[in-house]
Design a protein around this motif. Structure first.
Motif, PDB file in Angstrom:
ATOM      1  N   GLY A  51       0.816  -1.212   0.000  1.00 34.25           N
ATOM      2  CA  GLY A  51       0.000   0.000   0.000  1.00 34.25           C
ATOM      3  C   GLY A  51       0.844   1.253   0.000  1.00 34.25           C
ATOM      4  O   GLY A  51       0.539   2.229  -0.695  1.00 34.25           O
ATOM      5  N   SER A  52       1.933   1.232   0.772  1.00 35.25           N
ATOM      6  CA  SER A  52       2.805   2.413   0.792  1.00 35.25           C
ATOM      7  C   SER A  52       3.481   2.599  -0.563  1.00 35.25           C
ATOM      8  O   SER A  52       3.681   3.729  -1.008  1.00 35.25           O
ATOM      9  N   ASN A  53       3.811   1.500  -1.241  1.00 37.97           N
ATOM     10  CA  ASN A  53       4.338   1.601  -2.602  1.00 37.97           C
ATOM     11  C   ASN A  53       3.351   2.334  -3.498  1.00 37.97           C
ATOM     12  O   ASN A  53       3.720   3.227  -4.262  1.00 37.97           O
ATOM     13  N   ARG A  54       2.093   1.954  -3.411  1.00 38.90           N
ATOM     14  CA  ARG A  54       1.070   2.573  -4.251  1.00 38.90           C
ATOM     15  C   ARG A  54       0.878   4.045  -3.890  1.00 38.90           C
ATOM     16  O   ARG A  54       0.726   4.887  -4.764  1.00 38.90           O
ATOM     17  N   LEU A  55       0.872   4.353  -2.590  1.00 35.49           N
ATOM     18  CA  LEU A  55       0.681   5.740  -2.169  1.00 35.49           C
ATOM     19  C   LEU A  55       1.859   6.616  -2.574  1.00 35.49           C
ATOM     20  O   LEU A  55       1.680   7.731  -3.070  1.00 35.49           O
ATOM     21  N   ILE A  56       3.065   6.111  -2.394  1.00 37.10           N
ATOM     22  CA  ILE A  56       4.263   6.857  -2.805  1.00 37.10           C
ATOM     23  C   ILE A  56       4.219   7.084  -4.317  1.00 37.10           C
ATOM     24  O   ILE A  56       4.514   8.176  -4.802  1.00 37.10           O
ATOM     25  N   GLY A  57       3.853   6.048  -5.062  1.00 34.63           N
ATOM     26  CA  GLY A  57       3.749   6.180  -6.512  1.00 34.63           C
ATOM     27  C   GLY A  57       2.724   7.223  -6.913  1.00 34.63           C
ATOM     28  O   GLY A  57       2.957   8.030  -7.818  1.00 34.63           O
ATOM     29  N   THR A  58       1.594   7.225  -6.225  1.00 37.30           N
ATOM     30  CA  THR A  58       0.539   8.205  -6.500  1.00 37.30           C
ATOM     31  C   THR A  58       1.050   9.625  -6.285  1.00 37.30           C
ATOM     32  O   THR A  58       0.835  10.514  -7.117  1.00 37.30           O
ATOM     33  N   ILE A  59       1.746   9.835  -5.180  1.00 40.00           N
ATOM     34  CA  ILE A  59       2.276  11.164  -4.857  1.00 40.00           C
ATOM     35  C   ILE A  59       3.356  11.574  -5.855  1.00 40.00           C
ATOM     36  O   ILE A  59       3.326  12.681  -6.396  1.00 40.00           O
ATOM     37  N   LEU A  60       4.300  10.661  -6.120  1.00 39.04           N
ATOM     38  CA  LEU A  60       5.368  10.977  -7.079  1.00 39.04           C
ATOM     39  C   LEU A  60       4.803  11.263  -8.467  1.00 39.04           C
ATOM     40  O   LEU A  60       5.161  12.263  -9.101  1.00 39.04           O
ATOM     41  N   GLY A  61       3.934  10.378  -8.941  1.00 41.85           N
ATOM     42  CA  GLY A  61       3.352  10.558 -10.270  1.00 41.85           C
ATOM     43  C   GLY A  61       2.546  11.841 -10.368  1.00 41.85           C
ATOM     44  O   GLY A  61       2.617  12.551 -11.373  1.00 41.85           O
ATOM     45  N   GLY A  62       1.820  12.167  -9.309  1.00 44.94           N
ATOM     46  CA  GLY A  62       1.012  13.378  -9.304  1.00 44.94           C
ATOM     47  C   GLY A  62       1.849  14.635  -9.341  1.00 44.94           C
ATOM     48  O   GLY A  62       1.604  15.540 -10.146  1.00 44.94           O
ATOM     49  N   PHE A  63       2.864  14.695  -8.477  1.00 36.84           N
ATOM     50  CA  PHE A  63       3.678  15.914  -8.436  1.00 36.84           C
ATOM     51  C   PHE A  63       4.576  16.048  -9.668  1.00 36.84           C
ATOM     52  O   PHE A  63       4.735  17.147 -10.199  1.00 36.84           O
ATOM     53  N   LEU A  64       5.143  14.937 -10.138  1.00 37.56           N
ATOM     54  CA  LEU A  64       5.924  15.010 -11.381  1.00 37.56           C
ATOM     55  C   LEU A  64       5.019  15.433 -12.537  1.00 37.56           C
ATOM     56  O   LEU A  64       5.399  16.282 -13.356  1.00 37.56           O
TER      57      LEU A  64
ATOM     58  N   GLY B 190       8.125  -0.762  -6.266  1.00 35.80           N
ATOM     59  CA  GLY B 190       6.724  -1.106  -6.439  1.00 35.80           C
ATOM     60  C   GLY B 190       5.835   0.108  -6.654  1.00 35.80           C
ATOM     61  O   GLY B 190       4.653  -0.026  -6.963  1.00 35.80           O
ATOM     62  N   ALA B 191       6.395   1.301  -6.508  1.00 32.99           N
ATOM     63  CA  ALA B 191       5.631   2.535  -6.698  1.00 32.99           C
ATOM     64  C   ALA B 191       5.549   2.923  -8.172  1.00 32.99           C
ATOM     65  O   ALA B 191       4.740   3.779  -8.539  1.00 32.99           O
ATOM     66  N   ILE B 192       6.350   2.311  -9.003  1.00 31.97           N
ATOM     67  CA  ILE B 192       6.449   2.725 -10.407  1.00 31.97           C
ATOM     68  C   ILE B 192       5.129   2.546 -11.152  1.00 31.97           C
ATOM     69  O   ILE B 192       4.668   3.462 -11.831  1.00 31.97           O
ATOM     70  N   GLN B 193       4.502   1.405 -11.015  1.00 27.98           N
ATOM     71  CA  GLN B 193       3.281   1.122 -11.776  1.00 27.98           C
ATOM     72  C   GLN B 193       2.168   2.132 -11.458  1.00 27.98           C
ATOM     73  O   GLN B 193       1.641   2.780 -12.358  1.00 27.98           O
ATOM     74  N   GLY B 194       1.816   2.276 -10.199  1.00 24.94           N
ATOM     75  CA  GLY B 194       0.770   3.223  -9.818  1.00 24.94           C
ATOM     76  C   GLY B 194       1.163   4.659 -10.109  1.00 24.94           C
ATOM     77  O   GLY B 194       0.339   5.472 -10.527  1.00 24.94           O
ATOM     78  N   GLY B 195       2.437   4.975  -9.879  1.00 25.01           N
ATOM     79  CA  GLY B 195       2.931   6.323 -10.156  1.00 25.01           C
ATOM     80  C   GLY B 195       2.836   6.667 -11.626  1.00 25.01           C
ATOM     81  O   GLY B 195       2.487   7.795 -11.989  1.00 25.01           O
ATOM     82  N   ALA B 196       3.132   5.687 -12.471  1.00 18.54           N
ATOM     83  CA  ALA B 196       3.053   5.919 -13.919  1.00 18.54           C
ATOM     84  C   ALA B 196       1.621   6.184 -14.348  1.00 18.54           C
ATOM     85  O   ALA B 196       1.366   7.066 -15.179  1.00 18.54           O
ATOM     86  N   VAL B 197       0.683   5.459 -13.760  1.00 21.34           N
ATOM     87  CA  VAL B 197      -0.721   5.677 -14.103  1.00 21.34           C
ATOM     88  C   VAL B 197      -1.129   7.107 -13.754  1.00 21.34           C
ATOM     89  O   VAL B 197      -1.702   7.823 -14.580  1.00 21.34           O
ATOM     90  N   VAL B 198      -0.826   7.548 -12.538  1.00 25.55           N
ATOM     91  CA  VAL B 198      -1.200   8.899 -12.121  1.00 25.55           C
ATOM     92  C   VAL B 198      -0.450   9.936 -12.966  1.00 25.55           C
ATOM     93  O   VAL B 198      -1.025  10.937 -13.396  1.00 25.55           O
ATOM     94  N   PHE B 199       0.828   9.693 -13.225  1.00 24.17           N
ATOM     95  CA  PHE B 199       1.619  10.614 -14.041  1.00 24.17           C
ATOM     96  C   PHE B 199       0.968  10.828 -15.410  1.00 24.17           C
ATOM     97  O   PHE B 199       0.768  11.958 -15.852  1.00 24.17           O
ATOM     98  N   TYR B 200       0.623   9.728 -16.086  1.00 25.04           N
ATOM     99  CA  TYR B 200       0.031   9.860 -17.417  1.00 25.04           C
ATOM    100  C   TYR B 200      -1.376  10.446 -17.376  1.00 25.04           C
ATOM    101  O   TYR B 200      -1.763  11.191 -18.275  1.00 25.04           O
ATOM    102  N   ILE B 201      -2.134  10.122 -16.328  1.00 21.36           N
ATOM    103  CA  ILE B 201      -3.464  10.733 -16.193  1.00 21.36           C
ATOM    104  C   ILE B 201      -3.319  12.249 -16.099  1.00 21.36           C
ATOM    105  O   ILE B 201      -4.019  12.997 -16.779  1.00 21.36           O
TER     106      ILE B 201
END
Length: 170
Positions: A58-71, A110-121
């Protein structure tokens, strides 16, 4: 069974938990009059096959969400300063490389997958006049979905479910 016979696939615990998580997201978001799409996507990404470490995944997903969103927010702003499509595509390339690098550097591959989704969105769907609010809303929506999946993963762990079914008498 012959080659022509087909078995009906069985729904496993992960499938059931995914359905419950996404439905719970949809109910909550419909009740608060918001679109549940990104929360449901977060719930799907937040569901883990191995629920021994639901908080780690879950923390992987949350970190990915934050990273992808801010990037996505930062690069979307820069991307909109140019009308050159090649420059805009370059920001997509640079952003995903940065996301992968930062996730690995921080110890969250493990944050890459979720982060990439948010980044591209954020990069590909943000209305030009709503960069910050759109990106933050997508991060919040995705995080809500991930948190609901973590909760469902914990409550409906194999250990908990086996205890429940063991105590049910025929």
């Amino acid at each position: 069974m012959t080659k022509t016979e087909k078995c009906v696939p069985k729904l496993g615990l992960r499938s059931i938990k995914t359905a419950i998580s996404t439905t719970l997201c949809a109910i909550i978001y419909i009740l608060i009059n918001r679109n549940p799409t990104f929360a449901c996507i977060g719930a799907v990404f937040g569901m883990e096959t191995n629920n021994e470490h639901p908080f780690k995944s879950g923390s992987n997903r949350l970190i990915g969400t934050i990273l992808g969103g801010f990037l996505g927010m930062g690069l979307f702003y820069l991307q909109n300063q140019s009308q050159n499509k090649l420059i805009q595509i370059l920001y997509l390339l640079v952003g995903i490389i940065l996301l992968i690098f930062i996730s690995q550097y921080l110890g969250y591959p493990g944050a890459i997958q979720g982060g990439a989704v948010v980044f591209y969105i954020v990069m590909l769907n943000t209305p030009a006049d709503q960069t910050v609010t759109y990106a933050i809303n997508r991060m919040i929506d995705t995080a809500v979905g991930v948190c609901i999946s973590i909760l469902i993963n914990v409550v409906m762990s194999r250990k908990n479910m086996s205890c429940v079914f063991k105590n049910i008498k025929e």
